[in-house]
Scaffold this active site. Structure first.
Site, mmCIF file in Angstrom:
data_model
loop_
_atom_site.group_PDB
_atom_site.id
_atom_site.type_symbol
_atom_site.label_atom_id
_atom_site.label_comp_id
_atom_site.label_asym_id
_atom_site.label_seq_id
_atom_site.Cartn_x
_atom_site.Cartn_y
_atom_site.Cartn_z
ATOM 1 N N ALA A 1 33.953 25.599 86.797
ATOM 2 C CA ALA A 1 35.058 26.520 86.592
ATOM 3 C C ALA A 1 36.094 25.845 86.357
ATOM 4 O O ALA A 1 37.062 26.018 85.490
ATOM 5 C CB ALA A 1 35.068 27.475 87.916
ATOM 6 N N ASP B 1 36.419 24.397 83.025
ATOM 7 C CA ASP B 1 36.505 25.288 81.944
ATOM 8 C C ASP B 1 38.233 25.612 81.652
ATOM 9 O O ASP B 1 38.741 25.736 80.961
ATOM 10 C CB ASP B 1 35.956 26.686 82.347
ATOM 11 N N SER C 1 8.292 4.683 62.446
ATOM 12 C CA SER C 1 7.280 5.605 63.486
ATOM 13 C C SER C 1 6.279 4.515 64.066
ATOM 14 O O SER C 1 6.258 3.311 63.387
ATOM 15 C CB SER C 1 6.466 6.644 62.944
ATOM 16 N N LYS D 1 8.391 7.497 76.075
ATOM 17 C CA LYS D 1 8.413 7.894 74.758
ATOM 18 C C LYS D 1 8.794 9.259 74.859
ATOM 19 O O LYS D 1 8.215 10.261 75.528
ATOM 20 C CB LYS D 1 7.121 8.002 74.022
ATOM 21 N N ARG E 1 15.390 11.848 60.827
ATOM 22 C CA ARG E 1 14.493 10.648 60.231
ATOM 23 C C ARG E 1 13.892 11.034 59.000
ATOM 24 O O ARG E 1 13.768 10.052 58.084
ATOM 25 C CB ARG E 1 13.272 10.625 61.337
ATOM 26 N N GLU F 1 16.528 10.525 70.304
ATOM 27 C CA GLU F 1 15.832 11.641 70.426
ATOM 28 C C GLU F 1 16.328 12.845 70.838
ATOM 29 O O GLU F 1 17.235 12.811 71.883
ATOM 30 C CB GLU F 1 14.287 11.683 71.190
#
Length: 663
Positions: free
Chosen positions: A35, A38, A83, A117, A138, A172
């Site tokens: 709060a 904010d 990859s 991973k 990617r 990621e």
């Protein structure tokens, strides 16, 4: 407040808000209440509204979602986004180490670097002179898509870093398990469809053209690589990432080259406690720590020599094989698929799994009716591990692959080329099958994409611009305009027509998929029964054969299509590219519950168009006259058998003029 006072206040507000953001979203610490934070953000917004000339791109207020985009721009990666090759055992890791030690100077690897991973969407972030300037997916590793507007809304990504020059960070985009569970609870409370899993939701959020959707989702970015500046080791890269206030998994470790026993022990420990981690993971990345050696070892195919992904053993479960159906893939290859009683494995419902080929069926000696142990390879793809033969029904028979091919595809001829394990349609090529599939997808009974006729389809496929149906939605007019058949206007018109096909009626989309035995009428019945492609995707044999006019052969064909990994990948790709079929409740349409047949030639329109108009009004179109037929629509030179049958059953006939009045 004077301008100079406002500027000083704004600078201090930004500092404390950014510090709060870093502690809350990166370190999981709270230095003040939400709060209070904010309230500070609100004050900053008011001051910037009063003095708009003091707004800077790195202000916390500039993280908000912008306007929706028309499409994503393609961006080439300066350094390929690779990859990793998967390994599933200690022996495979040792083999990988041995192969590399034959290539590294001195014949010994000094240090290994490991990290957990992540199961998310790989993304590259670019900074220039400290400012965040671009985010790229990617893609295919060489070319990705610019998703800056969406990624900018992710709270734990710094908009400004204390680092000069060019910086590229890779990581990621994920959703934490608790945040995903909270979202699911909200979906249930609102009676909305639940999301499939955190990974798909994260990827789908970033692939939306409206940044407000990404902003509404609790996305996180977890960094795993620093491409620029290029530091000597992966460990130093991670330390630099954390110094720049990026969040990492905090599960990274360095191991001496002679510590493989300790490394394997840690992998097994991690497999045990990973379920308590806040995010989903399916393995551990193992790299050679020295980045000069890492780069020197190079890439084989699509994977680097100097890194592997160790996949954790998957959860297992048992279920029964209800059927074995054979699906024809986009290359003409025949792939057997086991249809199961639905069962939960690794957090999702499994209904089918590929059996790969006839040799694999023979090796497993798998039969219809068998009880099997299934698991998810890499926590993703369902596989049959073992057949429990002690539970086999007494009347079971070995599965005859060639007989099954003849039964399921009586009009096709198959061959098994010398040296291959896969049966293929005789005389077919993958390009030819792809061209036919795209033609049908764009045809009038399907999506009716203007300009995508035979010659243009051939041109797009032969030029390598379209390698799947989904690639249609990745085209831009400049690529198309370079082809011999096109000019700027025709290229733009084609791309616009393709773009405008993203919100078809659900029955048209099902038709366009080209599922064997599923024509326009069956597609309409499926749309009425399931109301979304997601629900149809999850349908069981029992669900399908409950539908009138769908027997076992058609049901098997539908199940086989949705069991094919290429087809599921296509649906996911289309969804991420914005394909959103629309379902309209047919029960409220004026011809709902009525059934018609058209016989003969109509002067005003073709038969397909006439049938489409009837279906659009809720009617069913059948191929033969029965007691339930509402009327036989008669054109020029109608079929004698149909008119006689209608007369015998007392079914009324309708002239073309009466038909047009009905419409």
């Amino acid at each position: 407040m004077k301008k100079n006072e406002a500027e000083a206040r704004i600078i201090k507000l930004r500092e404390i808000i950014n510090d709060y953001r870093y502690h809350y979203h990166v370190l999981d610490e709270s230095i003040m209440s939400e709060a209070a934070a904010d309230s500070l953000k609100h004050e900053l917004s008011q001051l910037e509204a009063e003095f708009p000339e003091l707004i800077t791109p790195d202000s916390p207020t500039q993280r908000v979602a912008g306007k929706p985009l028309d499409k994503f721009k393609k961006v080439a990666h300066e350094k390929r986004m690779i990859s990793l090759a998967d390994v599933f055992s200690e022996e495979e890791v040792r083999d990988w180490i041995s192969r590399n030690e034959k290539l590294v100077p001195g014949g010994k690897i000094k240090e290994f670097f490991t990290d957990i991973k992540m199961d998310g969407l790989a993304c590259s972030l670019k900074y220039k002179d400290g400012m965040f300037v671009q985010a790229v997916t990617r893609g295919d590793g060489l070319v990705g898509e610019d998703v800056t507007s969406n990624v900018r809304t992710i709270e734990n990504i710094p908009i400004k870093i204390d680092e000069p020059g060019e910086v590229e960070v890779r990581g990621e985009i994920i959703i934490f398990k608790k945040d995903f569970d909270d979202l699911q609870a909200k979906q249930r409370a609102m009676g909305e469809k639940e999301f499939a899993n955190p990974r798909n939701l994260a990827a789908g959020s970033i692939r939306q053209l409206d940044p407000k959707i990404a902003a509404s989702r609790p996305l996180k970015f977890i960094a795993y690589d620093l491409v620029k500046p290029n530091l000597p080791t992966h460990r130093e890269a991670y330390e630099k990432l954390r110094a720049m206030k990026f969040r990492t998994s905090n599960e990274d470790r360095v191991w001496q080259g002679n510590e493989t026993k300790e490394l394997f022990k840690y992998i097994h420990e991690l497999d045990e406690y990973r379920k308590g981690l806040p995010f989903n993971t399916d393995g551990m990345v193992i790299k050679i720590n020295d980045r000069e050696v890492y780069d020197a070892l190079g890439i084989v195919g699509k994977t680097p020599r100097a890194a592997v992904a160790f996949k954790f053993p998957a959860e297992e479960s048992t279920t029964k094989v209800r059927d074995i159906v054979i699906t024809i893939g986009r290359t003409g290859a025949a792939t057997p698929v086991a249809i199961f009683d639905p069962v939960e494995v690794a957090g999702s419902t499994v209904r089918h799994a590929t059996l790969h080929n006839a040799d694999e069926i023979a090796r497993l000696d798998i039969r219809i009716g068998d009880t099997v142990i299934i698991y998810k390879a890499g926590d993703i793809i369902p596989q049959v591990k073992e057949v429990l033969t002690t539970l086999r029904p007494e009347d079971s028979e070995p599965f005859n692959y060639e007989e099954a091919l003849k039964k399921q595809y009586p009009e096709l001829e198959f061959e098994r080329p010398r040296g291959e394990v896969v049966y293929r349609i005789k005389g077919e090529t993958s390009d030819l099958i792809l061209k036919r599939a795209i033609e049908y997808y764009a045809s009038k009974p399907a999506l009716n994409i203007e300009g995508l006729g035979t010659k243009n389809v051939i041109a797009l496929v032969d030029a390598g611009l379209v390698k799947s149906i989904a690639d249609l939605y990745r085209l831009n007019w400049m690529q198309v305009a370079c082809l011999e058949r096109f000019a700027e206007l025709s290229a733009k018109n084609l791309c616009d027509a393709i773009e405008n096909s993203k919100h078809p009626m659900l029955n048209k989309f099902i038709t366009a998929l080209g599922i064997r035995h599923v024509g326009a009428q069956t597609a309409t019945a499926l749309a009425r029964r399931f109301e979304s492609i997601e629900k149809l995707r999850d349908a069981t044999m029992d669900d399908l054969i409950e539908i009138n006019d769908i027997g076992e052969v058609v049901a098997e064909s539908i199940l086989a299509w949705f069991a094919d990994e290429d087809n599921l990948r296509l649906l996911d790709d289309l969804k991420e590219l914005g394909m959103a079929p629309v379902y309209e409740d047919q029960s409220k349409l004026p011809l709902a519950g009525k059934s018609y047949i058209i016989s003969g030639t109509l002067a005003s329109m073709g038969r397909e168009e006439a049938e489409d108009k009837l279906r659009a009004l809720g009617a069913t179109i059948t191929s033969s006259v029965t007691k339930t037929t509402t009327a036989l629509i008669v054109g020029d030179k109608p079929g004698k058998s149909k008119t006689e049958r209608a007369a015998a059953l007392g079914i009324p006939t309708m002239s073309e003029d009466e038909f047009l009045k009905l419409l």
